[in-house]
Every structure is written in C-alpha cells, then in structure tokens.
Design an enzyme around this catalytic site. Structure first.
Site, short mmCIF file in Angstrom:
data_model
loop_
_atom_site.label_atom_id
_atom_site.label_comp_id
_atom_site.label_asym_id
_atom_site.label_seq_id
_atom_site.Cartn_x
_atom_site.Cartn_y
_atom_site.Cartn_z
N GLY A 170 28.66 115.69 65.29
CA GLY A 170 28.23 114.37 64.86
C GLY A 170 26.74 114.18 65.13
O GLY A 170 26.00 115.14 65.37
N ALA A 212 25.04 113.08 67.68
CA ALA A 212 24.51 113.53 68.97
C ALA A 212 24.36 115.05 69.00
O ALA A 212 23.29 115.58 69.34
CB ALA A 212 25.41 113.06 70.11
N LYS A 242 35.74 121.54 65.20
CA LYS A 242 37.14 121.94 65.01
C LYS A 242 37.66 121.72 63.60
O LYS A 242 38.76 122.15 63.29
CB LYS A 242 38.03 121.26 66.03
N ALA A 283 30.78 106.13 59.94
CA ALA A 283 30.11 104.91 60.41
C ALA A 283 29.52 104.15 59.23
O ALA A 283 28.79 104.72 58.42
CB ALA A 283 29.03 105.25 61.42
N GLY A 300 25.47 100.65 60.76
CA GLY A 300 24.09 101.07 60.91
C GLY A 300 23.73 101.45 62.33
O GLY A 300 24.59 101.70 63.16
N GLU A 303 24.56 92.04 63.20
CA GLU A 303 25.98 92.21 63.48
C GLU A 303 26.34 91.39 64.71
O GLU A 303 25.47 90.81 65.38
CB GLU A 303 26.31 93.70 63.68
N ASP A 334 38.80 115.46 73.35
CA ASP A 334 38.74 116.83 73.87
C ASP A 334 37.68 117.00 74.96
O ASP A 334 37.92 117.63 75.99
CB ASP A 334 38.44 117.81 72.73
N HIS A 375 38.25 97.73 67.31
CA HIS A 375 37.45 97.09 66.26
C HIS A 375 38.29 95.95 65.67
O HIS A 375 39.45 96.14 65.33
CB HIS A 375 37.06 98.08 65.16
N ARG A 384 32.65 92.08 70.03
CA ARG A 384 33.90 92.63 69.51
C ARG A 384 35.11 92.35 70.40
O ARG A 384 36.21 92.14 69.89
CB ARG A 384 33.75 94.14 69.30
N HIS A 436 38.97 101.79 68.42
CA HIS A 436 37.75 102.17 67.72
C HIS A 436 36.80 103.01 68.55
O HIS A 436 36.32 104.03 68.08
CB HIS A 436 37.04 100.89 67.27
N ARG A 482 30.87 97.76 74.09
CA ARG A 482 29.70 98.22 73.35
C ARG A 482 29.21 97.18 72.36
O ARG A 482 29.98 96.64 71.59
CB ARG A 482 30.03 99.51 72.60
N SER A 505 25.86 102.63 69.28
CA SER A 505 26.42 103.96 69.52
C SER A 505 25.60 105.05 68.86
O SER A 505 25.30 106.08 69.48
CB SER A 505 27.87 104.02 69.04
N LEU A 506 25.24 104.88 67.59
CA LEU A 506 24.42 105.89 66.92
C LEU A 506 23.06 106.01 67.61
O LEU A 506 22.52 107.10 67.75
CB LEU A 506 24.23 105.52 65.44
#
Length: 532
Positions: A13, A15, A34, A45, A48, A113, A217, A238, A284, A345, A380, A385-386
């Site tokens: 992803g 990161a 995987k 996502a 944004g 948001e 994992d 979410h 949230r 989420h 969060r 997160s991004l």
C-alpha cells in the site's frame, strides 16, 4: 530457497511502496504482497489525504482537530511531527506522479471531512487511493533495484534470537519466512531491514469495508516475535457503508458528509444534532455510535444518507465512482438517500513504534495502519491515515539509510523452513468454520458497544478456537487460508485483552460497564507483549 536483499517490505500500500521508493537508490528492495500488488486498502481509499495547504488553515488547527478526534490520547509530539511533515509528503506523492484534483485556477481542490475545522483534504475525485496506488506502483515497477513478489504471504518473522536459539534483548530482525502461494514453497527472505506495511485487520469482523487482505498479519507476526503491541481496543467503525444485500461492504466516503450530506431516519428525520454540535461532521466514533443507537432504538436495519439537495450535476462530478456504484445497485443518489450502516474500518492500535517507525525489535519497522505511532489515539481523524503512511515511510527510510551507512553485522545462519511431520489436510472445512466463528463472535461481542460480560465470553471462545488452530497448524502444511486464520485469531485475542484492560470509555472503545472517560487512571496507551 533463500532470497536476500538490503530491504524487505511486507505489503504494497501507500506506506510500503513509499518506503521502497525512498530507499531503492541506495540498496536492493524485495516487496512481498499476498495478492496482486494493487490489492490494498490504499487502492480502495476514496476521500483523500489531509494536509495544511490553505492560507485559511494552520498546523495548530490540524493538530487540535487530531487531538480532539483522538479523545486526547494522541501523542501531541507525534501529531505535530506528522502534521508539519504533511506538505512535504504531498509533494513527494506529486513527484511520484499522483494527480490530485485541481480547481479552475490550478490550485488544489480541498474538501472537508468529519472532525476537521477547515478544508484540508486533497483528493482525486472520489478515487484518491486508486490514483495514489496507480502512481506508486508505476514508479516501483520502473525502479531497477526493486523486485516485486506477488502472491507471497509472510508466515513469521525471523529474529536473531530464533536463528541462534538464544535469548537476546534487544532482539534483531533478519527477515521472514514467506509462502509462495502459487508453488506452495516456503522461501526464506533475509534482509538487513524488514518493514511491516501490511495494513489493517478489518476481516476479523463479520462486516467490514476492508479488502480481503486485511487480516492483521503484521501485528500478529510482530506479537509472536516479541514486539510490543498497543491500543488494540480502538477499532474504528466507518459510519457509512452501503447497505444492500448484494454490495460487498462498499464504503460511502466521509467526503459525502463533508460536502453536505445529512444522516436521516427512515421517516426523513435528521438525527445527528441530538448527538453532537458538529452534527453530521462529528468524529467517526460519535457518528458510528449514533447510527448504532438509532438502529437499535427504531428497530431499523440501516439509516439513510441524503445529499440530493446538492443537485445531480454536482454529485455526478464530485462522486462519480460512488454514484455509478450505487446506481448499479438500483440506488440513484441524486434522487434518493443512500441506505448505510457502520462497518469495521480502521485499526487505530497496532505494533508500537518510535518516532522513526522502528519497533522494539532492532531493524524491524512498522509503518501505516499496522503500526501504533501515537498519531490516532483513541480515534483516527478522517484522512490522516494516508498522511501517516507517507510521513512514516520517509522517517523509517531515513533511519534505515542512516544505519545502512554503518557497518551492519553479518547475518547469522538462518535455518530453512522445517515442515516436520506435517501432511496435506483433507479438513479445510475446519479452517472455514473457525474463520466464520471468530468473525461472528467479534461482531456480536466486541463491536461498537461493549460490556465486560460480552468481552469475557468472546475471550473464552477465541481461546478455544486458538487451541484447534494450533493443532491444525502443526499437523498440516501451511496454506494462505490457514496463515490468515491463525493471524485473525491472534488479532481477535489482542483486541479483547486490550478492551478488558481499559476500564473506561474513550473514543472508539465504549463499554456500558465504564461509560465515563477517566483521565486520571487511563489517559495512557494499553500495551501487550508476548512473554517467552
């Protein structure tokens, strides 16, 4: 078979790919993923990435919003580091080819948001993650020092203590044992630096908007290796996932509420004003609990998200993917409200890391959703997160490169994977049954609203299932399904243990037995570590 490289990245992803691009000019990189490289939570996502990009905004405002959303459990020093690193992180993405939506005057279009006090979300229509993943995958594929191993799933980390059969403090990570799913061969991947970028664990719950790969994992492997795990009780649900019998947990972005959508009961009554002063733009955890309460109070299967007042042309232009997906299920969001329900989420806890993304196992880094950096606290803030993924990829890369410049100790001899007396299994139904039972148990007993009685019941069931899994794991050859089952069982146990530990309600952890927030005794992280 053994493969060695300077850097081993587990996950593909935002990161993991950002880290790979940051270090690849200096050494060789192996990326294992995987499924295919783009089957990630990043790719799905919608909303944004948050960053201060407007003169009407400030770092202090973004920091304050993050602290409030995190129920003041966020570490303010970490929040400041991430927020102030935001603009450079955005420029890194742009340099790698990410194209964010712009206004007519060539400035970046910023949206808002829930929980944000200003417009600071950069986006690419309503497919931001898809655009980021596209650009990063292209950049990674073009780099000669990066090798991608698709359909490879990590089984366990290899530590120096394990390799030398000695107790070591601190321990050092040497790589991982990895199953090639196509050939059924277990490969030893050795590396000076190993990076867990495996994402979240939403599949531990029956209903989730996470992709199938989100089985926890990285957290499970790190825990088994002896790393400290933190704040697993804080699972973000979410608030708005599409409610339809044929929809597979399709997310309705928070940006829809950011652009004016209103949550309503079946009879059309707007209800969020009764729960929070920010109404539909509340954080949230507040919105998810409100929806859960509305559904239980009125006996409804869902609530409704209404943005019809914004007009058809605007909706189709701003949310083309959401519009087309809803329409494919017979819902025209330009004319009628969207039926929505909460779903698991985001994991706000994870592998505890320092300010450079390193765990308490030397040369083992964890970045992105798999980690607990201190940024998110008890909940969060949307689109942080991004941002965290890119910022910590840069910080982990800088620490790795700094250490690589020093002379690294030679690798001790690593034993090849030993299958012992394992045989092929003819009882795959056991895996499927236990998988389903864990997910239902977690949804029913460890969901949005909890109690000590329910948590204790869940722990008892999960421990029984783990005993069955342990017998199965050592008796039969490993498969990807068995590896994931073993991991979600570990994740389930960690979530329940942390939830039982925290004797208060804060952010995403709400228990009817301790409904108040207790800053005196519980304004700290919940830590778990496996003792050997």
């Amino acid at each position: 078979m053994k493969i060695t490289s300077d850097f081993l990245v587990i996950g593909s992803g935002i990161a993991g790919l950002s880290y790979a691009l940051k270090v690849a000019d200096t050494g060789t990189v192996s990326i294992i993923t995987k499924r295919t490289i783009s089957e990630t939570a990043t790719n799905l996502a919608q909303g944004g990435i948050a960053s201060v990009f407007s003169t009407q905004d400030s770092f202090d405002a973004h920091i304050r919003d993050t602290m409030v959303a995190g129920a003041f459990l966020s570490h303010e020093d970490i929040v400041r580091i991430v927020v102030e690193s935001g603009p450079q992180a955005i420029h890194d993405l742009i340099d790698w080819g990410v194209q964010f939506t712009k206004n007519a005057d060539d400035t970046y279009a910023l949206t808002r948001e829930g929980g944000h006090s200003a417009r600071r979300i950069l986006h690419s229509k309503d497919m931001t993650g898809f655009e980021i993943e596209r650009a990063l995958v292209a950049a990674v594929r073009a780099h000669p020092n990066i090798t991608i191993h698709e359909n490879h799933i990590a089984i366990d980390l290899i530590s120096q203590a394990k390799a030398t059969h000695r107790r070591l403090k601190p321990d050092r990570c040497l790589g991982a044992y990895v199953l090639d799913i196509d050939s059924n061969e277990v490969i030893t991947f050795g590396a000076h630096f190993t990076v867990l970028a495996t994402g979240g664990s939403g599949k531990v719950y029956l209903y989730t908007c996470n992709p199938d790969v989100a089985t926890g994992d990285g957290v499970a492997m790190a825990y088994r290796a002896g790393a400290t795990i933190a704040n697993m009780e804080f699972i973000q649900f979410h608030p708005t996932t599409l409610f339809h019998p044929h929809a597979k947990s399709f997310l309705i972005s928070e940006a829809v509420r950011g652009e004016g959508a209103i949550l309503k009961r079946r009879d059309g009554t707007a209800f969020m004003a009764s729960y929070h002063e920010l109404k539909d733009l509340a954080p949230r955890d507040i919105v998810a609990r409100a929806i859960d309460n509305e559904m239980k109070t009125y006996g409804d299967d869902c609530v409704f998200l209404d943005i019809t007042h914004r007009g058809a042309d605007y909706i189709k232009d701003r949310f083309p993917n959401i519009y087309e997906t809803c329409l494919s299920y017979g819902i025209d969001m330009t004319k009628e409200p969207i039926p929505v329900v909460p779903a698991a989420h985001y994991l706000c806890g994870g592998v505890k890391i320092d300010t450079f993304g390193e765990t308490d196992i030397q040369n083992l880094f964890a970045i992105g959703e798999v980690s607990c950096s201190g940024l998110h606290g008890a909940n969060r803030l949307a689109s942080n997160s991004l941002l965290e993924g890119v910022v910590y990829a840069d910080r982990a890369a800088s620490r790795s490169l700094e250490r690589l410049a020093d002379k690294q100790a030679d690798f001790p001899s690593i034993e090849a994977w030993d299958s012992g007396s394992a045989t092929d299994s003819d009882e795959e139904v056991v895996v499927a049954h236990n998988w389903d039972e864990i997910r239902r148990c977690m949804w029913n007993y460890v969901g949005i609203v909890r109690s000590t009685k329910r948590l204790t019941r869940a722990l008892r069931r999960i421990k029984m299932i783990q005993e069955e899994i342990a017998d199965y794991y050592w008796d039969f050859y490993v498969t990807s399904d068995l590896i994931e089952l073993r991991n979600i069982a570990t994740i389930a146990e960690l979530i329940v243990l942390c939830a039982l530990e925290r004797k208060e309600s804060r952010g995403l952890h709400y228990t009817i037995d301790y409904p108040e927030t207790d800053d005196i005794h519980w304004k700290h992280d919940t830590l778990m570590r496996k003792e050997f």
